[in-house]
Design an enzyme around this catalytic site. Structure first.
Site, PDB file in Angstrom:
ATOM      1  N   SER A  80      13.052  -7.928 -12.736  1.00  0.00           N
ATOM      2  CA  SER A  80      12.242  -8.297 -11.591  1.00  0.00           C
ATOM      3  C   SER A  80      10.995  -9.108 -11.937  1.00  0.00           C
ATOM      4  O   SER A  80      10.442  -9.762 -11.069  1.00  0.00           O
ATOM      5  CB  SER A  80      11.813  -7.033 -10.859  1.00  0.00           C
ATOM      6  OG  SER A  80      10.908  -6.270 -11.657  1.00  0.00           O
ATOM      7  N   LYS A 115       1.494  -9.639 -12.323  1.00  0.00           N
ATOM      8  CA  LYS A 115       2.655  -9.381 -11.460  1.00  0.00           C
ATOM      9  C   LYS A 115       2.162  -8.766 -10.164  1.00  0.00           C
ATOM     10  O   LYS A 115       1.320  -7.858 -10.181  1.00  0.00           O
ATOM     11  CB  LYS A 115       3.628  -8.430 -12.186  1.00  0.00           C
ATOM     12  CG  LYS A 115       4.940  -8.187 -11.439  1.00  0.00           C
ATOM     13  CD  LYS A 115       5.864  -7.254 -12.228  1.00  0.00           C
ATOM     14  CE  LYS A 115       7.235  -7.097 -11.546  1.00  0.00           C
ATOM     15  NZ  LYS A 115       8.143  -6.209 -12.300  1.00  0.00           N
ATOM     16  N   SER A 160      13.257  -4.829 -16.385  1.00  0.00           N
ATOM     17  CA  SER A 160      12.542  -5.877 -15.646  1.00  0.00           C
ATOM     18  C   SER A 160      11.514  -6.666 -16.447  1.00  0.00           C
ATOM     19  O   SER A 160      10.994  -7.668 -15.958  1.00  0.00           O
ATOM     20  CB  SER A 160      11.853  -5.276 -14.430  1.00  0.00           C
ATOM     21  OG  SER A 160      12.785  -5.065 -13.401  1.00  0.00           O
TER      22      SER A 160
END
Lengths: 500, 487
Positions: B159, B79, B183
């Protein structure tokens, strides 16, 4: 009136009448509280491993966390915590075993994180006190409200380029102790002495080097005035005052400024002011309306700071001798007056120097040679004790020669000057120049006889006016090149001239 | 030989160990898969192909000399909130510009230590603020899943939308992710993958771009529970560089999977039945309860009475911390800067241009709730709610060993469907934020498909530091659900 004990000032105690500022409309008293920022002596910063040393090339002492880089996290420096605890213990303060770091948010280019990590609600050190001399010679206790740890900001340099500001982050993240006093100070002298004693204390503890030129210690001085015992006035904060002398000057100027405004029917605006060292005046920096909303909140990157009581006790047990204790010892061990002892313990370096000079010698002679002769010379030449051309051992050598009667005080002054000039030891100079004191009574008698023979009228005069003895002593010393032992000269002269 | 990207992480480890293929071959297969799909899914912001192959070759060399780590040769996606040394790190924000850190996050350092290979940096909501991956400054990620008979592009959740989509579409064997309010778990639920947020303090936050420091926690998104366990075990561990990192031993999570749930008490919180929750979510929950009962667990009704205050409290605490954490993006030392006429103007222009709308909204909310005069009413009260929520869980643990809830109140929704209504968007976190506020471990596993053929997830919340029980329950549920659908 003699004071048998030191009175502890409660908040807003009325000043002594002798401290009141007399004015046309009546008397005023000054109320002062101080916040002193002291940079913690430590190798590395409060939350990073970067060097905390003064100086260095710009931006050469910066860890990623000091530069506010993404994802970087603060980790508390345990040694700095120890230094704060030590300082607290030195002030007899409460050590808070639970304290917390908060963020103080504001934008400025020399504040890379966009916030300063500080201790807002729960400081590491609570209430304590510091004994300070007042102008009448009495001692007062100034309460300590708290000490908290916080990060220093970087330095903005505005004068390197007309269109840009440069930023040096070497100081960014260095540990500061903010030492907050209670508003217990009632005069410029007390304010200056508070700052002086606080500096002496942290230097004894080695928790701050007290180098004011390097910004290691600076005071924010809060000043207000009121009618004696009356309602409190509005205070103004004078920022970043960096010497004992300036603290006193700032308080005096600011108090008078406020009194003038009030006597003209005006009101004091609560504001932050700057002290101008060139003019000795204070001027507005920002008013209350410009005050930031710092949006303090607990720093979520750090856990509460929890101290182990045994760890604190261990620090307490290993504290060095502090100024107050040392002063008492100097009075009893060396027979010095309170005043003399106070001068010597004002600085750790002075005290250590003195103890070496006085070791095995006459303590009072040692004191006067250090504080009168040596300090006098240093003052005249604008030097610090650390820059003295005569070290403690060398001065001790000179005092030793005086103590054991090898030279007298007058010769000693010449030897002292030669020591500065040549860097040689006192004994070497005395030997080389044949300055040993004459205790040979025969030689002294001979020189007195010769003088009496050539000055019969003075002999008669002396018999009439015993005060003439001084003139005779001077003549004998002159004739013997100053080397005669003054006590012996006195003795023999008295006999020969028939003075009792 | 099957396509290498068909193998899951633990199968790939076996294949590598058996010498069936090399990490270089495996990595190349994934680079091909990314090449084929990324243009449509936009999961990767940066593909570090050369670096990946270089790491793979080094891994093969290590394996050749019998020096294989726990993730030796496994290609992973990262990420783009994790700082990776020398590789551009954006947090999906324009404000970081071309920022390439000089340091590596501790979590990724742990993965490389264990032999993993980095394929690239994965898309996300800007600064991890969002539930649909639509706030990314580099465009949304598209969910590889589609509704039956529909071509409408769906969100992968957020997210960690890039992480979830990349795992679901077999563009990596697993991905790192972060979870501040859900998330990791919500995108996992939206993409039929397994996502766990461990106990706060299990994974170091060092080198992760901060959103809300007291809530942020890293974790993996993986194809199945075992892969998740293997990855998390590598990612966790005490780190002196993060003061909130917990100095506790890393448990054997794969071993914990085999423990079963016989005699275990599973709590069902009545407050998680929210208004307007689709019936199929309720049905799925009941199905989950039935599976655990069948496996020998005892089901107990519990109450978490302050649940309804969790979301509002979260949307005070998280923006408050974010408003301060994001102050460092000021255009002064790194990242994008827009010159203004003076300092204030430069700050304003840089931040106005650099931050997206959702980030600005949260900075404003956060600044407001911390302001003098509002602090007590908002921030302080939210902290009190947080303490009550923690207390709710502490009470619950006297009655049960783990808690079962749905992960999200719906399946993946269409892109653009909720982006005009922040409140609707924030409601996605309703089941997940409590675990962040209380710092508890929570996993989402794919449990079934909805009527449109989209995956739905169930969440298991465990006691602090009891990831082992979470994995025991997750493993039982995974076997019962037997979820094998593919996008």
């Amino acid at each position: 009136m003699t004071q048998t004990s030191v009175p502890a000032y409660t908040a807003f105690k009325t000043a002594r009448p002798d401290q009141w500022v007399k004015s046309v409309t009546g008397d005023w008293e000054i109320i002062v509280g101080m916040e002193v920022h002291a940079q913690v002596s430590a190798k590395s910063k409060l939350f990073s491993g970067a060097s905390a040393a003064y100086g260095g090339d710009p931006n050469s002492h910066v860890a990623m966390v000091d530069a506010g880089m993404p994802g970087m996290l603060p980790v508390i420096n345990k040694f700095v915590v120890e230094q704060a605890v030590k300082t607290g213990l030195g002030l007899g303060a409460k050590i808070n075993l639970w304290s917390r770091f908060d963020r103080k948010n504001y934008f400025y280019p020399d504040l890379p994180q966009g916030y300063q990590i500080s201790q807002y609600l729960y400081p590491i050190i609570g209430e304590g006190s510091l004994e300070v001399a007042s102008e009448d010679g009495s001692m007062i206790m100034v309460g300590i409200e708290r000490i908290h740890l916080e990060q220093d900001a970087g330095k903005s340099i505005h004068d390197l380029d007309p269109n840009s500001t440069y930023v040096d982050l070497n100081r960014s993240g260095c540990a500061l102790m903010e030492i907050v006093s209670k508003p217990d100070i009632r005069s410029a002298d007390e304010a200056a002495n508070y700052f002086k004693n606080l500096r002496a204390l942290v230097r004894y503890l080695e928790t701050c080097d007290g180098n004011m030129d390097e910004g290691s210690m600076r005071a924010d001085v809060n000043v207000s005035v009121r009618r004696p015992g009356g309602e409190l006035g509005t205070r103004c904060e004078i920022k970043n005052v960096n010497s004992t002398k300036f603290v006193g000057m700032a308080v005096n100027y600011e108090a008078r400024r406020q009194i003038e405004i009030l006597e003209d029917g005006g009101t004091i605006d609560q504001e932050t002011r700057l002290f101008d060292v060139k003019t000795g005046q204070t001027r507005t920096m920002r008013s209350k309306e410009d005050a930031h909303d710092y949006r303090y909140f607990p720093d979520p990157d750090l856990l509460p700071l929890i101290l182990d009581e045994a760890w604190v006790e261990n620090i307490r047990a290993n504290l060095p001798e502090l100024p107050a204790a040392m002063k008492a010892r100097f009075q009893s061990q060396y027979g010095l007056s309170a005043y003399d002892a106070d001068v010597l313990v004002a600085d750790k370096e002075f005290a250590a120097f003195y103890e070496e000079v006085a070791k095995g010698r006459d303590a009072k002679i040692a004191n006067s040679w250090m504080t009168v002769e040596l300090f006098g010379w240093l003052n005249k030449n604008g030097k610090e004790l650390s820059q003295s051309p005569i070290g403690a051992a060398a001065l001790g050598g000179l005092v030793g020669l005086i103590t054991d009667g090898t030279i007298n005080g007058k010769i000693a002054k010449d030897v002292f000057a030669k020591m500065i000039e040549t860097g040689d030891e006192a004994a070497v100079i005395v030997e080389r120049e044949g300055l040993k004191q004459t205790t040979d009574t025969g030689a002294i008698e001979a020189s007195i006889d010769a003088l009496m023979a050539t000055n019969p009228e003075k002999v008669a005069e002396a018999r009439e006016k015993p005060k003439m003895l001084g003139w005779w002593v001077g003549q004998v010393m002159k004739a013997t090149g100053g080397k005669a032992n003054p006590a012996i000269v006195n003795e023999i002269l008295k006999g020969k001239l028939g003075i009792d | 030989m099957t396509k290498l990207t068909e193998l899951n992480l633990h199968q790939a480890l076996s294949g590598l160990a058996a010498g069936d293929f090399t990490s270089t071959e495996l990595t190349q297969s994934y680079l091909n898969s990314i090449e084929a799909q990324n243009a449509s899914l936009n999961a990767y912001l940066v593909v570090t192909g050369d670096k990946a192959l270089e790491m793979a070759r080094a891994s093969d060399a290590r394996r050749a000399v019998g020096n294989a780590g726990a993730l030796e040769g496994i290609p992973l996606g990262i990420k783009d909130l994790f700082c990776t040394k020398g590789v551009r790190t954006t947090a999906a924000s324009k404000i970081l510009g071309e920022f390439a850190p000089e340091y590596e996050s501790s979590v990724t350092t742990n993965l490389w230590r264990d032999g993993a290979v980095m394929l690239g940096k994965l898309n996300l909501d800007e600064f991890a603020m969002g539930s649909s991956n639509e706030t990314s400054a580099f465009g949304n990620v598209t969910n590889p899943w589609k509704r039956k008979g529909s071509n409408v592009a769906l969100t992968p959740g957020g997210s960690s939308g890039g992480s979830a989509a990349a795992v679901a579409a077999h563009m990596c064997l697993g991905a790192t992710a972060t979870d501040t309010g859900g998330s990791i778990r919500q995108p996992a639920a939206f993409t039929g993958t397994v996502g766990i947020k461990p106990t706060y303090g299990r994974c170091s936050r060092y080198g992760i771009v901060a959103f809300a420091s007291s809530l942020d926690q890293a974790g993996p998104i993986a194809r199945n529970v075992k892969d998740s366990a293997i990855m998390l075990q590598s990612m966790m561990g005490h780190d002196a560089k993060d003061s909130t990192s917990l100095n506790v031993a890393v448990p054997d999570l794969v071993a914990a999977m085999a423990k079963g749930v016989k005699g275990m008490k599973i709590g069902i919180p009545k407050e998680y039945r929210v208004d307007g929750m689709p019936e199929e979510i309720e049905n799925l929950w009941q199905q989950g309860i039935a599976w655990l009962k069948d496996a020998g667990a005892e089901i107990v009704d519990i109450s978490l009475p302050h649940t309804k205050y969790a979301l509002p409290a979260y949307y005070i605490v998280a923006p408050a911390e974010a408003s301060s954490n994001l102050a460092r993006y000021d255009g002064m030392r790194f990242g994008a800067r827009v010159e203004g006429v003076d300092l204030t103007d430069t700050y304003e222009k840089s931040r106005a241009t650099g931050f997206g709308e959702e980030v600005k909204r949260r900075i404003l909310i956060g600044t407001y709730v911390l302001s003098a005069g509002y602090y007590d009413a908002y921030y302080l009260r939210a902290q009190k709610v947080r303490a009550r929520i923690l207390e709710d869980f502490t009470n619950a643990w006297t009655k049960c060993d783990a808690i079962l809830t749905p992960t999200a109140p719906s399946a993946a929704f269409g892109l653009g469907e909720k982006s005009d209504d922040p409140i609707k968007m924030y409601l996605n976190d309703v089941f997940t934020v409590t675990a962040n506020l209380a710092g508890l471990p929570a996993i989402s596993i794919p449990a079934a498909l909805d009527v449109d053929g989209l995956p739905l997830g169930l969440q298991i919340i465990g006691k602090a530091l009891d990831e082992e029980t979470v994995y025991s329950v997750a493993s039982v549920m995974e076997q019962a659900a037997n979820f094998s659908a593919r996008p």
